[in-house]
Scaffold this motif. Structure first.
Motif, PDB file in Angstrom:
ATOM      1  N   LEU A  92      -1.423  -3.475  -6.688  1.00 15.91           N
ATOM      2  CA  LEU A  92      -1.492  -2.089  -7.162  1.00 15.91           C
ATOM      3  C   LEU A  92      -0.231  -1.308  -6.796  1.00 15.91           C
ATOM      4  CD1 LEU A  92      -5.210  -1.436  -6.201  1.00 15.91           C
ATOM      5  CD2 LEU A  92      -4.304  -1.395  -8.543  1.00 15.91           C
ATOM      6  N   ALA A  93       0.276  -1.533  -5.588  1.00 14.93           N
ATOM      7  CA  ALA A  93       1.498  -0.836  -5.173  1.00 14.93           C
ATOM      8  C   ALA A  93       2.662  -1.209  -6.076  1.00 14.93           C
ATOM      9  CB  ALA A  93       1.824  -1.167  -3.718  1.00 14.93           C
TER      10      ALA A  93
ATOM     11  N   ILE B  83     -10.025  -7.866   9.787  1.00 17.26           N
ATOM     12  CA  ILE B  83      -8.889  -6.993   9.488  1.00 17.26           C
ATOM     13  C   ILE B  83      -7.681  -7.862   9.176  1.00 17.26           C
ATOM     14  CG2 ILE B  83      -7.275  -5.281  10.431  1.00 17.26           C
ATOM     15  CD1 ILE B  83      -9.630  -4.356  12.253  1.00 17.26           C
ATOM     16  N   VAL B  84      -6.989  -7.520   8.088  1.00 19.50           N
ATOM     17  CA  VAL B  84      -5.746  -8.200   7.728  1.00 19.50           C
ATOM     18  C   VAL B  84      -4.650  -7.140   7.619  1.00 19.50           C
ATOM     19  CG1 VAL B  84      -4.541  -9.612   6.027  1.00 19.50           C
ATOM     20  CG2 VAL B  84      -6.973 -10.032   6.493  1.00 19.50           C
ATOM     21  N   HIS B  85      -3.548  -7.368   8.321  1.00 15.43           N
ATOM     22  CA  HIS B  85      -2.401  -6.445   8.289  1.00 15.43           C
ATOM     23  C   HIS B  85      -1.187  -7.202   7.779  1.00 15.43           C
ATOM     24  CE1 HIS B  85       0.757  -3.720   9.336  1.00 15.43           C
ATOM     25  NE2 HIS B  85       1.172  -4.421  10.378  1.00 15.43           N
ATOM     26  N   THR B  86      -0.486  -6.629   6.801  1.00 14.41           N
ATOM     27  CA  THR B  86       0.702  -7.264   6.244  1.00 14.41           C
ATOM     28  C   THR B  86       1.863  -6.280   6.135  1.00 14.41           C
ATOM     29  OG1 THR B  86       0.369  -6.743   3.906  1.00 14.41           O
ATOM     30  CG2 THR B  86      -0.835  -8.648   4.772  1.00 14.41           C
ATOM     31  N   HIS B  87       3.040  -6.857   5.927  1.00 11.85           N
ATOM     32  CA  HIS B  87       4.230  -6.085   5.544  1.00 11.85           C
ATOM     33  C   HIS B  87       4.625  -6.530   4.132  1.00 11.85           C
ATOM     34  CE1 HIS B  87       5.671  -5.325   9.992  1.00 11.85           C
ATOM     35  NE2 HIS B  87       4.429  -4.917   9.773  1.00 11.85           N
ATOM     36  N   SER B  88       3.648  -6.642   3.263  1.00  9.44           N
ATOM     37  CA  SER B  88       3.915  -7.132   1.909  1.00  9.44           C
ATOM     38  C   SER B  88       4.954  -6.234   1.236  1.00  9.44           C
ATOM     39  CB  SER B  88       2.626  -7.197   1.096  1.00  9.44           C
ATOM     40  OG  SER B  88       1.976  -5.949   1.033  1.00  9.44           O
TER      41      SER B  88
ATOM     42  N   HIS C 294       5.873   1.102   7.133  1.00  6.45           N
ATOM     43  CA  HIS C 294       5.385  -0.012   7.958  1.00  6.45           C
ATOM     44  C   HIS C 294       4.716  -1.106   7.138  1.00  6.45           C
ATOM     45  CE1 HIS C 294       3.127  -1.140  11.948  1.00  6.45           C
ATOM     46  NE2 HIS C 294       3.233  -2.192  11.154  1.00  6.45           N
ATOM     47  N   GLY C 295       3.574  -0.829   6.508  1.00  5.62           N
ATOM     48  CA  GLY C 295       2.867  -1.891   5.799  1.00  5.62           C
ATOM     49  C   GLY C 295       1.476  -1.492   5.373  1.00  5.62           C
TER      50      GLY C 295
ATOM     51  N   ALA D 180       7.329  -1.011   0.644  1.00  6.78           N
ATOM     52  CA  ALA D 180       8.311  -0.122   0.010  1.00  6.78           C
ATOM     53  C   ALA D 180       7.676   1.213  -0.345  1.00  6.78           C
ATOM     54  CB  ALA D 180       8.887  -0.790  -1.237  1.00  6.78           C
ATOM     55  N   LEU D 181       6.471   1.176  -0.924  1.00  2.00           N
ATOM     56  CA  LEU D 181       5.790   2.424  -1.273  1.00  2.00           C
ATOM     57  C   LEU D 181       5.472   3.226  -0.023  1.00  2.00           C
ATOM     58  CD1 LEU D 181       4.570   4.236  -3.448  1.00  2.00           C
ATOM     59  CD2 LEU D 181       2.451   2.906  -3.245  1.00  2.00           C
TER      60      LEU D 181
END
Length: 214
Positions: free
Chosen positions: A178-179, A91-96, A156-157, A101-102
């Motif tokens: 994609l976002a 699992i990878v979680h980011t706040h990219s 959140h992310g 923003a989306l």
């Protein structure tokens, strides 16, 4: 793969997403399944300073099995996803930036591009909002991930899961891409043409024969 080799791979992915600008203010986290539970990045430690020895192993009951540091505050959703999705190995979680923003609009990403299929379905959903690190957020994430490999977390992310660390990393990077494209389209005042379910099914079938994706 030994535990230290797995830990080293987790650190490499964490440092890669940090260098990509996906983890402002020490945000985000990375984990991988182990025989006894999962190995996860620590809380509050900059990724540039993180070593394999800093990781923490938790059981699927949430007990600390090894590691001297405090686990990431988001360990509850990692645990919930591993319990709900036996096929998930990482699992990878980011706040990219652009995906986050989306997520603040509380809308997901529709099938405006066939690469959405990389994320496991015909769209990327946006999970309902809940405070970070809570059981409620974990429940919302698992629900929105049903039949998917990626989800936006409202305000959140992003979470991505994969059959490998490389797969989860690839997916979380594609969600950011994609976002950004989707936000660019919306900024024109137009709405994209959405690919239908039949086309997305064809794309998913082609991806299945195109090496190991995710």
């Amino acid at each position: 793969m030994s535990m230290m080799e797995l830990a080293a791979e987790i650190v490499a992915v964490a440092q890669a997403i940090d260098k990509a600008g996906f983890c402002p203010s020490k945000s985000g986290n990375v984990s991988a399944r182990t025989e006894a539970g999962f190995l996860i990045t620590p809380s509050g430690l900059p990724y540039a300073q993180t070593t394999p020895e800093d990781l923490i192993e938790l059981s699927l009951d949430g007990a600390v099995l090894s590691g001297a540091r405090k686990p990431s505050s988001e360990w509850p959703f990692h645990l919930a996803i591993y319990k709900a999705r036996p096929e998930a190995q990482a699992i990878v979680h980011t706040h990219s930036p652009r995906a986050t923003a989306l997520s603040a609009t509380r809308r997901g990403i529709p099938a405006f591009h066939y690469m959405i299929a990389l994320c496991g379905g015909a769209d990327v959903r946006c999970a309902e909002y809940a405070t970070f690190g809570t059981p409620e957020l974990a429940e919302n994430a698992v629900r929105a991930l049903e039949g998917r490999k990626a989800v936006l977390l409202a305000n959140h992310g992003v979470i991505a899961l994969g059959a490998s660390l490389a797969g989860a990393h690839q997916i979380v990077a594609e969600v950011e891409n994609l976002a950004g494209q989707y936000l660019d389209i919306l900024a024109t005042g137009l709405e994209p043409v959405i690919l239908d379910e039949a086309e997305m099914a064809r794309v998913s079938a082609k991806f299945a024969g195109y090496g190991k994706v995710g």
